[in-house]
Motif scaffolding. Structure first.
Motif, short mmCIF file in Angstrom:
data_model
loop_
_atom_site.label_atom_id
_atom_site.label_comp_id
_atom_site.label_asym_id
_atom_site.label_seq_id
_atom_site.Cartn_x
_atom_site.Cartn_y
_atom_site.Cartn_z
N HIS A 194 7.01 1.86 -9.35
CA HIS A 194 5.63 1.39 -9.33
C HIS A 194 4.97 1.70 -7.99
O HIS A 194 3.79 2.06 -7.94
N TYR A 209 1.71 4.11 -7.66
CA TYR A 209 0.47 3.61 -7.07
C TYR A 209 0.01 4.55 -5.95
O TYR A 209 -1.17 4.88 -5.84
N ALA A 224 -2.75 -2.11 -11.92
CA ALA A 224 -1.55 -1.51 -11.34
C ALA A 224 -1.07 -2.32 -10.14
O ALA A 224 0.13 -2.50 -9.94
#
Length: 271
Positions: A139, A143, A153
Motif C-alpha cells: 500500500h 500510494y 487510499a
C-alpha cells in the motif's frame, strides 16, 4: 514550533523541545509522515530530554534535494550534519521504520555520536525472500506511485498501521492526506532505500528493538536478522499492535523507552 536548518546543500525542518541530554527522533517513510506527526504525542513524556524531531529529506517541511545516494545513506549524512550545526556531539537516536534505518546508518558511520538506539520495526534490512512485500509496504509503494493518490487510499493505509482501527480517526486520515499532497515524494518504486545488512555488526551502541506483534508492514519475522546482527541488541514485542507502536501503544512505548534510556550515556572509549 517548527524551525529550519541549512545543512550543506539541503534544508531540514525540525522541532526542538525540552532540555537535558539530546534525543533525535526520526520518522518513517509513510505518505504524509513528518517528525511531529509520528512523535508529537510522545514528547510530553520526554521533556526532561532535549528532543530534536526532524523532518527527513522529502517529507514534512523538508525539501528533497537531488541525490544519487540510497535514501537511508543520504538522510543519515544530513542528520549527522544537523547534529553538528545544532551543537550536539552525542545523542540517543529514536527511529521508526525508515527513520530506524537512518538511525542505524548514523550509528554505523558515526559511532562516537550515538549513545543509545531505539528502533521501532526498522527498515533497511530485508529477508532473503523479499519481495513479495507485506501488505503494508504494498500500500505504501502504491500510494507513492500514484500521480494523485486518493483520500480513501490514505484511509486504507492508515488502517493497516494500527491493530485497533478505532485509532485510525477521520482527523488523523485528513491530516496525513493533506500532508501527503504537500510533500508527495517523486521517486522510483520501490525506492532505493539502501541495504544495511552487511554492516549491522558495526553498530556499537546499546540497541532496543520495539515491534508490534501484528505488524503488517515490517513483520516481526524480519526482526531476528537485526537482533542477531547488532552485537548489543534486545527485542521487545508488544501484542495487539501493528506498525505504529509509538502511537498505538504510547504509554507502554514511553515507559519502555524511558527505562532503556536511563541506562545512561556511553563514553566514546566504550563505544
Amino acid at each position: 514550533m517548527t524551525s529550519t536548518l541549512d545543512v550543506a546543500d539541503a534544508r531540514l525542518a525540525y522541532t526542538d523541545t525540552g532540555s537535558g541530554h539530546p534525543v533525535v527522533w526520526l520518522h518513517g517513510s509513510g505518505p504524509g509522515a513528518s517528525g511531529m506527526s509520528n512523535f508529537g504525542g510522545n514528547l510530553p513524556a520526554f521533556q526532561d530530554y532535549r528532543n530534536i524531531v526532524i523532518d527527513l529529506p522529502g517529507w514534512g517541511d523538508s525539501p528533497r534535494p537531488a541525490t544519487d545516494q540510497p535514501l537511508i545513506f543520504h538522510a543519515a549524512e544530513l542528520v549527522s550534519r544537523a547534529m553538528t550545526v545544532l551543537g550536539i556531539e552525542r545523542a540517543h537516536l529514536v527511529g521508526n521504520s525508515y527513520g530506524g534505518a537512518v538511525a542505524m546508518r548514523v550509528a554505523m558511520e558515526y559511532p562516537d555520536r550515538v549513545d543509545r538506539l531505539v528502533l521501532m520495526a526498522p527498515g533497511g534490512v530485508l529477508p532473503a525472500d523479499a519481495p513479495p512485500w507485506p501488505v503494508g509496504l504494498e500500500h505504501l509503494f502504491a500510494y507513492m506511485a500514484a500521480e494523485k493518490p486518493s483520500r480513501e487510499a490514505m484511509a486504507e493505509f492508515v488502517r493497516l498501521m494500527v491493530f485497533d482501527e478505532s485509532l485510525a480517526t477521520e482527523a488523523l486520515i485528513d491530516e496525513r492526506y493533506a500532508s501527503s499532497l504537500r510533500s508527495h515524494p517523486e521517486m522510483q518504486i520501490p525506492p532505493n532505500f539502501g541495504d544495511l545488512t552487511p554492516d549491522l555488526a558495526r553498530i556499537a551502541a546499546p540497541t532496543l528493538l520495539v515491534w508490534g506483534r501484528e505488524d503488517q508492514t515490517v513483520p516481526v519475522t524480519w526482526a531476528p536478522r537485526i537482533l542477531e546482527g547488532i552485537p548489543n541488541a534486545e527485542l521487545r514485542v508488544l501484542p495487539h499492535c501493528r506498525h505504529w507502536v509509538q502511537y498505538e501503544r504510547a504509554p507502554e512505548f514511553n515507559h519502555i523507552v524511558r527505562e532503556f534510556l536511563r541506562g545512561g550515556t556511553v563514553a566514546p572509549s566504550e563505544a
